[in-house]
Design an enzyme around this catalytic site. Structure first.
Site, mmCIF file in Angstrom:
data_model
loop_
_atom_site.group_PDB
_atom_site.id
_atom_site.type_symbol
_atom_site.label_atom_id
_atom_site.label_comp_id
_atom_site.label_asym_id
_atom_site.label_seq_id
_atom_site.Cartn_x
_atom_site.Cartn_y
_atom_site.Cartn_z
ATOM 1 N N LEU A 14 -10.547 21.599 7.472
ATOM 2 C CA LEU A 14 -10.772 22.046 6.102
ATOM 3 C C LEU A 14 -10.951 20.849 5.184
ATOM 4 O O LEU A 14 -10.418 19.775 5.446
ATOM 5 C CB LEU A 14 -9.564 22.847 5.608
ATOM 6 N N LYS A 73 0.323 25.595 4.781
ATOM 7 C CA LYS A 73 -0.384 24.775 5.753
ATOM 8 C C LYS A 73 0.681 24.180 6.673
ATOM 9 O O LYS A 73 1.383 23.247 6.296
ATOM 10 C CB LYS A 73 -1.175 23.674 5.060
ATOM 11 N N ASP A 107 2.333 22.021 9.369
ATOM 12 C CA ASP A 107 2.001 20.677 9.831
ATOM 13 C C ASP A 107 2.386 20.538 11.305
ATOM 14 O O ASP A 107 3.473 20.070 11.635
ATOM 15 C CB ASP A 107 2.754 19.651 8.977
ATOM 16 N N ARG A 125 -7.070 21.225 19.970
ATOM 17 C CA ARG A 125 -8.325 21.023 19.263
ATOM 18 C C ARG A 125 -9.186 19.938 19.932
ATOM 19 O O ARG A 125 -10.396 20.054 20.002
ATOM 20 C CB ARG A 125 -8.060 20.603 17.819
ATOM 21 N N CYS A 127 -8.515 -15.596 21.088
ATOM 22 C CA CYS A 127 -7.137 -15.400 20.620
ATOM 23 C C CYS A 127 -6.542 -14.241 21.412
ATOM 24 O O CYS A 127 -7.096 -13.143 21.437
ATOM 25 C CB CYS A 127 -7.123 -15.080 19.125
HETATM 26 S S1 IVH Z 1 -7.285 27.942 8.519
HETATM 27 C C1 IVH Z 1 -11.882 26.149 9.751
HETATM 28 N N1 IVH Z 1 -4.744 28.273 7.986
HETATM 29 O O1 IVH Z 1 -4.920 22.836 9.129
HETATM 30 C C2 IVH Z 1 -10.433 25.888 9.893
HETATM 31 N N2 IVH Z 1 -5.387 26.242 9.020
HETATM 32 O O2 IVH Z 1 -7.223 21.130 7.925
HETATM 33 C C3 IVH Z 1 -9.616 27.047 9.358
HETATM 34 N N3 IVH Z 1 -3.541 24.710 9.502
HETATM 35 O O3 IVH Z 1 -7.363 23.033 11.640
HETATM 36 C C4 IVH Z 1 -8.189 26.716 9.399
HETATM 37 N N4 IVH Z 1 -1.943 25.988 8.713
HETATM 38 O O4 IVH Z 1 -4.847 23.110 12.289
HETATM 39 C C5 IVH Z 1 -5.673 27.447 8.501
HETATM 40 N N5 IVH Z 1 -2.542 28.727 7.456
HETATM 41 C C6 IVH Z 1 -3.444 27.905 7.993
HETATM 42 C C7 IVH Z 1 -3.115 26.656 8.539
HETATM 43 C C8 IVH Z 1 -4.118 25.840 9.043
HETATM 44 C C9 IVH Z 1 -2.232 24.835 9.289
HETATM 45 C C10 IVH Z 1 -4.197 23.532 10.102
HETATM 46 C C11 IVH Z 1 -5.167 23.886 11.182
HETATM 47 C C12 IVH Z 1 -6.513 23.478 10.668
HETATM 48 C C13 IVH Z 1 -6.144 22.414 9.676
HETATM 49 C C14 IVH Z 1 -7.220 22.342 8.592
#
Ligand code: IVH
Length: 667
Positions: free
Chosen positions: A84, A116, A118, A137, A430
């Site tokens: 994202l 989100k 982690d 991934r 080096c």
């Molecule tokens: S939606 C097209 N929802 O954050 C990707 N991602 O930077 C749509 N992640 O790849 C991802 N919590 O690994 C989505 N509630 C959530 C999430 C989430 C963590 C991670 C995921 C994704 C990354 C995106």
């Protein structure tokens, strides 16, 4: 107990155990005691011990897998795993919402906000109701099959309830709960083992373990947030996805908000920030998604990310600590980078004792002195950085940091670049520079020679067994036997991995050589355009810039590299070692596409490189830009400007199914 009775009792017990697992781990509302649960599990184990033919792969007794694996199988994602775009302020969030309003042509847009998580992104496939595989991934196109490790996650159903859809691929995030992480680190510390920096690292590290029995002892868990491909599923919105996750017994986010104006979104973001510390997992932000799939389709994708979703990253946490010393690290290009050694301090869930200082100019600009109290900041995955100095706390004892005049490792006089920012050790021999170069060469993104970690590389260089990357191919058992604490099995594995790397595609070799400014993408493009390393070497700057994505600076750097006799000699030895020096000849699959020129755009089921190879193997040509000479534009789901141009020029636009049909046609 007869076999038939045992079979029916086992089936009943499995159903019960699955149900109670779901109630406990997914819905957090257990209805029986742990003791009652254990009794059910033990009864099932007993039956299976007496009637081994009754053991099924989805039986709850099978969660702790069998023998350790040799390595992970790579699986290609049916739909690429994208990431994202990030936002860091409420203004950026408002701007995102304005883009949604413009794209959809209305004021109110129903959005969903989720934490989100982690952790580590994962894609899990269910077939006929059974867990088929789970894949990391990886590079977004291909990942590791970590199914056996995922099976140890109790909240993850091995079989879906019968009334839920049975065939789909679901995406989520594997994480280590905060409490479990703290416990694990404490145990490791007591055992004298290295601790993990944060829950995400420990999750990633755990998923990489080859022995599921060890994984089973680690507290992993998973939260789901979406489907890989919703097109054949009975869902029309993210809300529907949440309902589907519930029906399937798959854990979804603990907190979910709805918002349909920018103000509501920001209120939800603030609310999550207040509550996220009480969530069982580490969160680094919020994910905002347009709820309706029809709206999502209308908004589409950019080349990297969906336009219908965005991440909002919370302000990283800061902490105050003391700067004890400044050490110098020597990089692959000889760059000397200052690193702060700090009094250990706890920030954002982990203990920090090192931080980056970027360069000596920055130290001077911020007037950072040894002994200072400093503010450090940690933003998610980024290495902590020193952001400012508490000058009011100075005692006068602090010592200024002096930029080195000589390389701290080999003593050679340093070289400053024109802007005087980067200080380099110019000595190509080096030992530190050589180590970094070899580490880069063997790394996963380059030649992927697994097993040759930092400590082995360091020994190889220190023992003078390896002076440059070509020397790796001269290693043998006898030489490797000189390494400290390395057994014959490891030696065997190293030699095998080195041998296998000879077959790596030539672009990986070009990338692995570590030519200044040449990244993996650039290396791919070079081989695609020139066909062989010899052809790249022979090209002048004007020819090099003809290659897509190769600009003046990169071309100049390549030109210089391939004019240096030392490098040419190295290349000669690599060639003599039997490494792949040219793009593989594609064996012709058909001539269905003979005489046609293709441009590829948008998100397709495979990466561009693979599709381009397919086109070439069927006799077609591939070009990177649409022109009068283009026969077809192969357009995926987020086709942008190339599609506009093709339409303008009257170039025929083809979707992927039609393209696949063209390949299969028998003439
Ligand atoms: S939606 C097209 N929802 O954050 C990707 N991602 O930077 C749509 N992640 O790849 C991802 N919590 O690994 C989505 N509630 C959530 C999430 C989430 C963590 C991670 C995921 C994704 C990354 C995106």
């Amino acid at each position: 107990m007869t076999h038939a009775e045992a079979a029916s009792r086992a089936a009943f017990l499995r159903q019960e155990i699955d149900k109670h697992n779901r109630l406990y781990y997914v819905e957090a509302r257990p209805v029986i005691s742990d003791r009652q649960f254990d009794a059910l599990l033990r009864e099932l184990q007993d039956i299976e011990a007496r009637f081994p033919d009754l053991v099924t792969p989805d039986s709850p007794t099978q969660r702790v897998g069998g023998a350790p694996l040799e390595g992970f199988v790579q699986i290609r994602h049916t739909v690429p795993m994208m990431s994202l775009d990030n936002t860091y302020s409420e203004e950026e969030m408002t701007a995102f919402f304005a883009r949604l309003q413009k794209g959809l042509g209305r004021e109110k847009i129903d959005c969903v906000l989720e934490p989100k998580v982690d952790g580590v992104a994962i894609s899990i496939r269910y077939e006929n109701g059974l867990l088929k595989h789970g894949v990391t991934r990886g590079d977004g196109q291909t990942g590791d099959d970590v199914t056996n490790n995922l099976r140890t996650i109790k909240s993850l159903p091995l079989r879906l309830p019968a009334d839920a859809p049975q065939n789909f691929e679901v995406r989520g995030e594997v994480f280590m709960p905060k409490a479990g992480f703290a416990r694990l680190n404490q145990e490791r510390e007591e055992a004298g083992e290295p601790t993990f920096a944060n829950p995400r690292n420990s999750t990633a590290g755990t998923l990489k373990l080859l022995d599921p029995k060890i994984v089973a002892k680690r507290p992993l868990d998973i939260v789901f947030y979406g489907l890989a491909d919703a097109s054949d599923m009975p869902v029309e919105s993210q809300t529907d996805v949440h309902a589907l996750l519930d029906r399937a017994g798959l854990r979804k986010a603990d907190l979910i908000w709805h918002a349909s104006t920018a103000e509501e979104l920001i209120a939800a973001i603030r609310d999550l920030d207040e509550k996220r510390r009480s969530l069982p997992y580490e969160t680094d932000g919020a994910v905002i998604k347009v709820n309706s799939f029809a709206d999502q389709r209308e908004l589409g994708f950019t080349s990297k990310a969906p336009r219908w979703a965005i991440a909002y990253k919370y302000q990283p946490e800061q902490a105050e600590t003391r700067l004890l010393a400044v050490d110098i690290q020597v990089g692959r290009t000889g760059a000397l980078t200052p690193v702060a050694r700090l009094e250990p301090v706890f920030v954002s869930g982990s203990t920090v004792s090192n931080a980056t200082l970027h360069n000596f100019e920055e130290i001077e600009r911020k007037d950072i002195r040894i002994g200072d109290y400093v503010i450090i900041e940690k933003a998610g995955e980024i290495i902590p950085a020193v952001v400012s100095v508490k000058t009011e706390k100075r005692t006068g004892e602090e010592k200024p940091v002096v930029a080195p005049l000589h390389c701290p490792v080999c003593g050679t006089s340093v070289h400053r670049d024109e802007e005087q920012v980067v200080i380099r050790c110019p000595n190509p021999h080096c030992p530190e520079v050589v180590k970094r170069r070899i580490e880069h060469f063997v790394s996963r993104g380059a030649m992927d020679i697994s097993g040759l970690g930092e400590s082995v590389v360091a020994q190889l260089v220190d023992l003078k067994l390896v002076r440059d990357v070509a020397d790796l191919y001269q290693l043998n058992e006898l030489l490797l036997a000189r390494l400290d604490r390395v057994g014959t099995k490891s030696i065997d594995n190293y030699l095998k991995a080195i041998e296998q790397s000879k077959a790596q595609p030539a672009w990986r070799l070009v990338f692995g050589l570590g030519i200044l400014h040449v990244g993996a993408g650039g290396a791919r493009k070079l081989l695609e355009h020139f066909g062989s390393i010899d052809a790249v070497a022979a090209a002048g700057v004007e020819e090099l810039v003809q290659c897509p994505d190769i600009g003046e600076v990169v071309a100049q750097s390549l030109h210089e590299w391939f004019r240096d006799p030392v490098n040419l000699e190295l290349l000669g030895r690599l060639k003599a070692g039997g490494l792949t020096m040219a793009q593989k000849e594609v064996t012709a699959a058909s001539d269905n596409l003979a005489g046609t020129t293709w441009v590829i755009t948008g998100t397709l089921s495979e990466d561009r490189e693979t599709i381009a190879d397919t086109i070439r193997s069927h006799g077609g040509k591939v070009s990177s830009s649409v022109s009068g000479k283009t026969t077809y534009l192969l357009a995926g789901s987020d086709a942008g400007s190339k599609l506009d141009k093709a339409t303008k020029l009257g170039v025929k636009v083809i979707a992927e199914p039609e393209f696949r049909a063209m390949l299969e046609k028998t003439s």
